[in-house]
Write an enzyme that holds these catalytic residues in place. Structure first.
Site, PDB file in Angstrom:
ATOM      1  N   LYS A  75      -8.927  37.764  63.980  1.00  0.00           N
ATOM      2  CA  LYS A  75      -9.438  38.999  63.419  1.00  0.00           C
ATOM      3  C   LYS A  75      -9.637  39.191  62.036  1.00  0.00           C
ATOM      4  CE  LYS A  75      -8.598  41.899  67.371  1.00  0.00           C
ATOM      5  NZ  LYS A  75      -7.851  43.308  67.504  1.00  0.00           N
ATOM      6  N   ASP A 111     -11.803  48.661  68.170  1.00  0.00           N
ATOM      7  CA  ASP A 111     -10.464  48.910  68.581  1.00  0.00           C
ATOM      8  C   ASP A 111     -10.156  50.691  68.714  1.00  0.00           C
ATOM      9  OD1 ASP A 111      -9.671  46.659  69.687  1.00  0.00           O
ATOM     10  OD2 ASP A 111      -8.595  46.002  67.586  1.00  0.00           O
TER      11      ASP A 111
END
Ligand code: ATR
Length: 282
Positions: A75, A111
Site C-alpha cells: 500500500k 478504506d
C-alpha cells in the site's frame, strides 16, 4: 479507430503478498455476475521486490489490467510509485485502489470511505457526536481517523499500547487528534459518542481486556474494523452493556465500491446477499 463491433473487456486485480486470503475476488465476482458485466477480477500475487516492475507494466499497458486493489505489503509503495496519487492517499501515505488513464497510474485510498459508509448504513446519526475514541494506531487506524475527522468529529482520542505511534498520528492530523497510553482509556471514553477498535485485542488467544463502555454517552456507537469473527470480543462486551454495535464487514464491502465503478463503469450495491456470501466464506 475502434471498430464499433469490438467488445472491450476490463480485467482488474488484487495484489498483495500473500494474497490468497483476500475476499475481494468474491466481492467483485458477485457484482460482475449480478450486473452482467463481461470482465474479470482476480488475485495476482506480486513479491515486494517485483512490485515496481508490476507498476511499470501497468503504465505500459502490457499487464492486461485496467486497474485493481493493492493490499499488504504494497500500500505505501503503491502511493509512491503512482503517477497521480489523489489528496486522500497522499495524506494517508498509502493507496489501496489503482486505475490507469492515458498511460498513467492513478491512486486513491477507499478504506476511510468504506468505514463511514458502513456506519452511515448501520448507525443513524453517528456523526452527530463531537468526540470519538480510536483504539490502535496502525495503518488501518490512520484511514479511519482521516475519515472521521473529515466528517466533522471535533475531537479524536487515539489510545495505543505504543504511545509513540499514537503521537505520530496526532502530529500528522493536527489539533483534532490526541494521543494517549492504554491507561487513559477509561478517562478519554467519558462522554464520547463513538468507539472504534482497530486492534486485534482479545483475538490472539489472550483474553480481551474488560472495558467499561457505560462511561460513554448513552447513545454511543461501538464499532470494530476487524470482521473475523463478525462479533469481536470488544463488540460482544459493548452489546452486553447495552450499546449499539456495528461490525466491520460492511467496511470491507463498501471500500470495494469505488474501485468497481472505476474499472467497470457501474456503481454496485452492497446488499444482504453479498454480505451473506462473505460470511459463508469465513
Ligand atoms: P493495521 O495496519 O491493520 O492497523 P498494525 O499496523 O500492525 O496493523 O497495527 C495493529 C494495531 O493493533 C496497533 O495499534 C497495535 O499496537 P502497537 O502499535 O502497540 O503495536 C495494536 N495491537 C495489536 N495487538 C495488540 C495487543 N495485544 N495489545 C494492544 N494493542 C495491540
Amino acid at each position: 479507430m475502434r471498430d464499433s463491433r469490438e467488445t472491450f473487456v476490463n480485467h482488474a486485480f488484487v495484489t498483495g503478498y500473500p494474497v490468497k486470503h483476500s475476499r475481494s475476488p468474491l466481492i467483485h465476482g458477485y457484482w460482475l455476475k449480478q450486473l452482467g458485466i463481461e470482465g474479470s477480477y482476480r488475485a495476482h500475487e506480486v513479491k515486494p521486490e517485483d512490485f515496481s516492475a508490476f507498476i511499470a507494466e501497468l503504465k505500459q499497458g502490457t499487464s492486461g489490467f485496467c486497474g485493481g486493489n493493492v493490499t499488504i505489503p504494497h500500500k505505501e509503495v503503491a502511493h509512491r510509485l503512482a503517477d497521480r496519487p489523489d489528496d486522500l492517499c497522499l495524506e494517508l501515505g498509502a493507496a489501496n485502489t489503482l486505475w490507469i488513464e492515458a498511460g498513467q497510474v492513478h491512486a486513491t485510498n477507499t478504506d476511510g470511505r468504506g468505514f463511514v459508509a458502513n456506519l452511515d448504513e448501520r448507525a443513524d446519526r453517528w456523526d452527530h457526536c463531537s468526540t470519538a475514541v480510536v483504539l490502535g494506531a496502525g495503518g488501518a487506524s490512520r484511514a479511519v481517523i482521516q475519515a472521521v475527522r473529515d466528517r466533522g468529529v471535533k475531537t479524536i482520542h487515539v489510545v495505543n499500547r505504543t504511545v509513540a505511534r499514537a503521537k505520530e498520528l496526532s502530529d500528522r492530523f493536527g489539533s483534532t487528534v490526541h494521543a494517549h497510553p492504554m491507561e487513559a482509556l477509561g478517562e478519554v471514553m467519558r462522554g464520547a459518542g463513538l468507539f472504534i477498535n482497530t486492534t486485534s485485542l482479545g483475538m490472539d488467544g489472550q483474553e480481551a481486556p474488560q472495558i467499561d463502555f457505560t462511561v460513554m454517552a448513552s447513545d454511543a456507537v461501538v464499532t470494530d474494523i476487524v470482521y473475523v469473527p463478525l462479533k469481536t470480543p470488544l463488540l460482544r462486551q459493548a452489546e452486553q452493556q447495552g450499546f449499539a454495535i456495528v461490525d466491520g464487514l460492511g467496511m470491507l464491502l463498501h471500500q470495494a465500491v469505488p474501485g468497481f465503478e472505476l474499472w467497470f463503469g457501474r456503481r454496485p450495491v452492497v446488499d444482504a446477499n453479498l454480505r451473506q456470501l462473505v460470511i459463508d466464506d469465513m
